[in-house]
Design an enzyme around this catalytic site. Sequence first.
Site, PDB file in Angstrom:
ATOM      1  N   LYS A 132       7.869 -18.353 -10.013  1.00 22.81           N
ATOM      2  CA  LYS A 132       6.722 -17.149 -11.274  1.00 22.81           C
ATOM      3  C   LYS A 132       5.954 -17.292 -11.749  1.00 22.81           C
ATOM      4  CE  LYS A 132       7.568 -12.755 -14.142  1.00 22.81           C
ATOM      5  NZ  LYS A 132       9.108 -12.983 -15.529  1.00 22.81           N
ATOM      6  N   PHE A 157      -3.958   3.238  15.411  1.00 20.36           N
ATOM      7  CA  PHE A 157      -4.365   4.038  14.167  1.00 20.36           C
ATOM      8  C   PHE A 157      -6.045   3.714  13.408  1.00 20.36           C
ATOM      9  CE2 PHE A 157      -1.512   7.843  13.698  1.00 20.36           C
ATOM     10  CZ  PHE A 157      -0.156   7.643  14.700  1.00 20.36           C
ATOM     11  N   ASP A 162      -4.497  -6.144   5.425  1.00 15.43           N
ATOM     12  CA  ASP A 162      -4.721  -6.910   6.075  1.00 15.43           C
ATOM     13  C   ASP A 162      -5.026  -8.508   5.751  1.00 15.43           C
ATOM     14  OD1 ASP A 162      -6.225  -4.990   7.703  1.00 15.43           O
ATOM     15  OD2 ASP A 162      -7.388  -3.942   6.476  1.00 15.43           O
ATOM     16  N   LYS A 208     -13.121   0.484  16.628  1.00 16.49           N
ATOM     17  CA  LYS A 208     -11.241   0.424  16.933  1.00 16.49           C
ATOM     18  C   LYS A 208     -11.014   0.182  18.347  1.00 16.49           C
ATOM     19  CE  LYS A 208     -10.896   0.543  12.342  1.00 16.49           C
ATOM     20  NZ  LYS A 208     -10.188   1.491  10.815  1.00 16.49           N
ATOM     21  N   ASN A 254       0.510  -0.877   0.196  1.00 17.99           N
ATOM     22  CA  ASN A 254       0.133  -0.570  -0.677  1.00 17.99           C
ATOM     23  C   ASN A 254       0.906   1.270  -0.169  1.00 17.99           C
ATOM     24  OD1 ASN A 254       0.742   0.814   3.341  1.00 17.99           O
ATOM     25  ND2 ASN A 254      -0.322  -1.056   3.406  1.00 17.99           N
ATOM     26  N   LYS A 259     -11.385  -3.722  19.773  1.00 15.09           N
ATOM     27  CA  LYS A 259      -9.690  -4.186  19.580  1.00 15.09           C
ATOM     28  C   LYS A 259      -8.996  -4.309  21.366  1.00 15.09           C
ATOM     29  CE  LYS A 259      -8.138  -3.679  14.711  1.00 15.09           C
ATOM     30  NZ  LYS A 259      -7.018  -3.236  13.974  1.00 15.09           N
ATOM     31  N   PRO A 282      -2.939 -11.950  10.589  1.00 18.28           N
ATOM     32  CA  PRO A 282      -3.351 -11.776  11.363  1.00 18.28           C
ATOM     33  C   PRO A 282      -2.789  -9.869  11.983  1.00 18.28           C
ATOM     34  CG  PRO A 282      -1.256 -12.178  11.555  1.00 18.28           C
ATOM     35  CD  PRO A 282      -1.960 -12.273  10.478  1.00 18.28           C
ATOM     36  N   ASP A 283      -4.622  -9.060  13.960  1.00 22.38           N
ATOM     37  CA  ASP A 283      -4.110  -8.180  13.439  1.00 22.38           C
ATOM     38  C   ASP A 283      -3.224  -8.288  14.627  1.00 22.38           C
ATOM     39  OD1 ASP A 283      -5.216  -5.276  14.659  1.00 22.38           O
ATOM     40  OD2 ASP A 283      -6.717  -5.840  13.385  1.00 22.38           O
TER      41      ASP A 283
END
Length: 399
Positions: free
Chosen positions: A287, A321, A277, A335, A208, A339, A303-304
């Site tokens: 490849k 965050f 995620d 959250k 990302n 969490k 895993p979180d």
Amino acid sequence: MQFKDTNILLGITGGIAAYKTPDLVRKLVAQGANVRVVLTESAKEFVSPLSLQAVSGNTVSDSLLDKDAEAAMGHIELARWADKLLIAPATANFLAKLTYGLADDLLSTLCLATAAPIYVAPAMNQQMWLAKATQSNIKLLQGRDIQFLGPAQGEQACGDVGPGRMLEPEEIVQLILPAVSQVLADKHIIITAGPTREDIDPVRYITNHSSGKMGYALAKAAQVLGANVTLISGPVNLTAPTQVHTINVSSAEDMHKAVMQQMGDCDIFIGCAAVADYRPQQKTSQKIKKSEQELTLTFVKNPDILSDVAHLTKPPFTVGFAAETQNLREYALGKLTRKKLNMIAANDVSNTNIGFNSEQNAVTVFWPEGEKQLNIADKSLLAAQLMQLVAERYTKNTD
Ligand code: C5P
């Protein structure tokens, strides 16, 4: 009195927000600062030198070629006198002059002649702020360590709505406050930063846009407060602050493992990384060849890390965050509870000027008993404010 014995040179340029500067001077003086004011010619159309002289208790300077002023405190002396040079408001024109190093009036000359850190609080019409010329000047100035305070978003004097409002005097004062005492001395803080990279095959991966800048800025800010910092970083193009123990990882699973290995004596954990995620179910050993018209990949959940840390039997003070494009408060508070976090810093990533891959950020921080808005500023300044808040909440929690 956080500015006791600090010499602040305030440069005022010609924008309507200059009318707020007597209040800014009062607030700096209230913190113990010695303030001297320099006005550009056009600034004098918006605010009176006499008012600024009255609130600062010092004569106001406006001319490079003033014999009397040069006989008293010359421009080089003034540049040396300053511990900090703050320009508020800073117009688009002044930013352009600063970019090119012009020295055609007293204030621009002082900017070249001083070794003090320079802070600018821009104020201009939103279109002028967004103009390509202004934006490229800003990038160059940030590269030279000139710190940007704002601008804020909102309604403007000209009737437009958008980025370009000068921050309020109170916010400017908060952002340039000197580093506070070492409130986190001997505390072990673990910070995750940057993106993760999830391999598809030996040559491809998904990732990302996270630059890692916020996490790295937090590591530095934590160190300034005396903490012993471990930075667990995904792949970024940044140099870690010296004396920060940095562990480089690639995938979310690597990051999870590294975090858990370091947890032993962790006092505060800050999950700032943009962890993927999902990861491809399999990383093929060869490849993937181009054959079919379509390629389907199956992803499985990662895993979180943050949640796993917060759910440990003896969790550290845990800060997360939340980057959201809508319903910021609702999602962030969800959250925080789900969490089991102590704090969450939420930012609106639908605004492309802040957050992901940009120099600036703004966050709203939530904790079970309260919240605080930290307005747009360079990530280094925002990180300092955020770490200060984390330290305050951590201290309250452990009292
Ligand atoms: O649930 P969401 O991904 O929006 O939560 C973001 C927060 O959770 C961030 O603090 C991020 O570092 C952390 N996180 C994590 N591990 C994941 C996903 C997110 O630590 N797999």
